[in-house]
Design an enzyme around this catalytic site. Structure first.
Site, mmCIF file in Angstrom:
data_model
loop_
_atom_site.group_PDB
_atom_site.id
_atom_site.type_symbol
_atom_site.label_atom_id
_atom_site.label_comp_id
_atom_site.label_asym_id
_atom_site.label_seq_id
_atom_site.Cartn_x
_atom_site.Cartn_y
_atom_site.Cartn_z
ATOM 1 N N LYS A 1 0.813 -1.214 0.000
ATOM 2 C CA LYS A 1 0.000 0.000 0.000
ATOM 3 C C LYS A 1 0.849 1.268 0.000
ATOM 4 O O LYS A 1 0.463 2.281 -0.588
ATOM 5 C CB LYS A 1 -0.958 -0.001 1.198
ATOM 6 C CG LYS A 1 -2.044 -1.060 1.087
ATOM 7 C CD LYS A 1 -3.041 -0.975 2.236
ATOM 8 C CE LYS A 1 -4.145 -2.006 2.077
ATOM 9 N NZ LYS A 1 -5.142 -1.941 3.177
ATOM 10 N N LYS B 1 -8.925 -11.820 -7.580
ATOM 11 C CA LYS B 1 -9.869 -11.814 -6.478
ATOM 12 C C LYS B 1 -11.082 -10.946 -6.823
ATOM 13 O O LYS B 1 -10.950 -9.895 -7.453
ATOM 14 C CB LYS B 1 -9.187 -11.275 -5.214
ATOM 15 C CG LYS B 1 -10.016 -11.387 -3.943
ATOM 16 C CD LYS B 1 -9.211 -10.933 -2.738
ATOM 17 C CE LYS B 1 -10.021 -11.047 -1.457
ATOM 18 N NZ LYS B 1 -9.246 -10.602 -0.269
ATOM 19 N N LYS C 1 -14.584 -4.988 -5.284
ATOM 20 C CA LYS C 1 -15.494 -3.869 -5.579
ATOM 21 C C LYS C 1 -14.834 -2.832 -6.474
ATOM 22 O O LYS C 1 -15.513 -2.003 -7.082
ATOM 23 C CB LYS C 1 -15.950 -3.204 -4.277
ATOM 24 C CG LYS C 1 -14.838 -2.497 -3.505
ATOM 25 C CD LYS C 1 -15.400 -1.769 -2.308
ATOM 26 C CE LYS C 1 -14.323 -0.971 -1.581
ATOM 27 N NZ LYS C 1 -13.390 -1.837 -0.839
#
Length: 340
Positions: A120, A203, A206
């Protein structure tokens, strides 16, 4: 140190980041309900809103909406506030207070090795927030402020749970106590990692630009069935043995989803449907998905029409939670040597 008997207790949480999918349900919520209904554990489930602001600050109205929607998702999926403690993380201040103690227990080297931090923060780590770096210490506090003995986690969170165990071990060793448990991960189920309906190697997310890649918990019955019918497959028949799913990611994903929704093993599903073409299997999966998922979307809509009730449930959960967390924090402070 003496052996301490800890109450069998489960803790787990999900970030209220919006856009709940079938992956959230099968990978987390359904498992939460199963552990709740099993009756072997006291269960505590959490909307981890403090974690939601670690990467970037959120629009306040959006964060509030997402937190309530996540609570609605928990309840609609079967988390019963009469059986489980359902909380919003920021309403239980002991989470953040214990996190500071754990910031002082954890070592910089431990935190720097966290895979999610590297992913991240990326190449611009200097611009990342301190909260993102310290995130695993707060996660450890989330768990250990309840003396949780078990945590249902996905593979991507297993490293953080190992860090939680390291922090508990170091605290216990440094202070000569047996106060925090070495929490056990619970990784199980046919679909703990649900993949995209458009690409079985990725995966379900959203953030995928294609809404057809996922089943949202807010999708109605027609939309669910349509997405299953249009899911990517291959031309071969389904195998009768699990080895036959090797190198067939889309086939494996749809079989895994069927197994998880129907509380079966993959082997049991293949024994029933082996030899079928997807033209026969997809309608079976669509019917099953609609039967299991459309009541959840309907119930979520009902709950979101009355957010005062959601707020009441979360306030009650916070009161229940603090009956556990306040004494544990008080004892932690005593062990550390704080006066008061």
């Amino acid at each position: 140190m003496t052996d301490t008997q800890f109450i069998p207790r489960v803790f787990s949480g999900i970030q209220p980041s919006g856009g709940l999918t079938l992956g959230n349900y099968l990978g987390a919520m359904k498992r939460f309900v199963d552990m709740q209904d099993e009756g072997s554990f006291q269960t505590v489930y959490c909307m981890v809103d403090l974690h939601a602001i670690t990467a970037k600050l959120q629009d306040p109205a959006t964060l509030r909406h997402n937190t309530r929607e996540l609570a609605a998702g928990f309840i609609a999926a079967g988390v019963d506030p009469a059986k489980s403690i359902l909380i919003n993380q920021s309403q239980v201040p002991e989470h953040a207070q214990l996190a500071w103690i754990f910031n002082c227990v954890a070592r910089m080297g431990w935190m720097g090795r966290m895979t999610q931090w590297k992913d991240k923060a990326g190449k611009n780590a200097e611009a990342a927030s301190l909260g993102l770096f310290a995130y695993p210490a707060l996660m450890a506090a989330d768990i250990l402020i309840y003396h949780a003995t078990h945590v249902p986690v996905g593979e991507d969170q297993k490293q953080h749970l190992e860090l939680t165990r390291d922090i508990a071990t170091k605290f216990n060793h440094d202070y000569g106590v047996d106060f925090f448990p070495l929490t056990e991960p619970v990784i199980e189920g046919a679909a703990t990692r649900v993949m995209s309906l458009r690409d079985g190697s990725k995966k379900m997310s959203k953030s995928d630009p294609s809404d057809a890649s996922r089943i949202n918990l807010t999708d109605d019955a027609d939309t669910i069935a349509k997405k299953i019918r249009k899911a990517k497959t291959d031309p071969d028949a389904l195998p009768s043995e699990i080895e036959g799913l090797k190198d067939r990611p889309e086939a494996r994903n749809l079989v895994n989803i069927y197994a998880a929704l129907n509380d079966q093993t993959v082997e049991q599903v293949l024994a029933d449907v082996g030899g079928q073409q997807f033209g026969s299997f997809k309608p079976l999966l669509a019917d099953l998905a609609v039967a299991k998922m459309s009541p959840i979307s309907t119930r979520m809509a009902e709950l979101m029409a009355d957010t005062d009730e959601i707020d009441r449930i979360l306030a009650h959960g916070a009161t229940q939670a603090r009956e556990i967390t306040a004494p544990i924090l008080k004892k932690t402070y005593e062990i550390v040597g704080m006066v008061g």
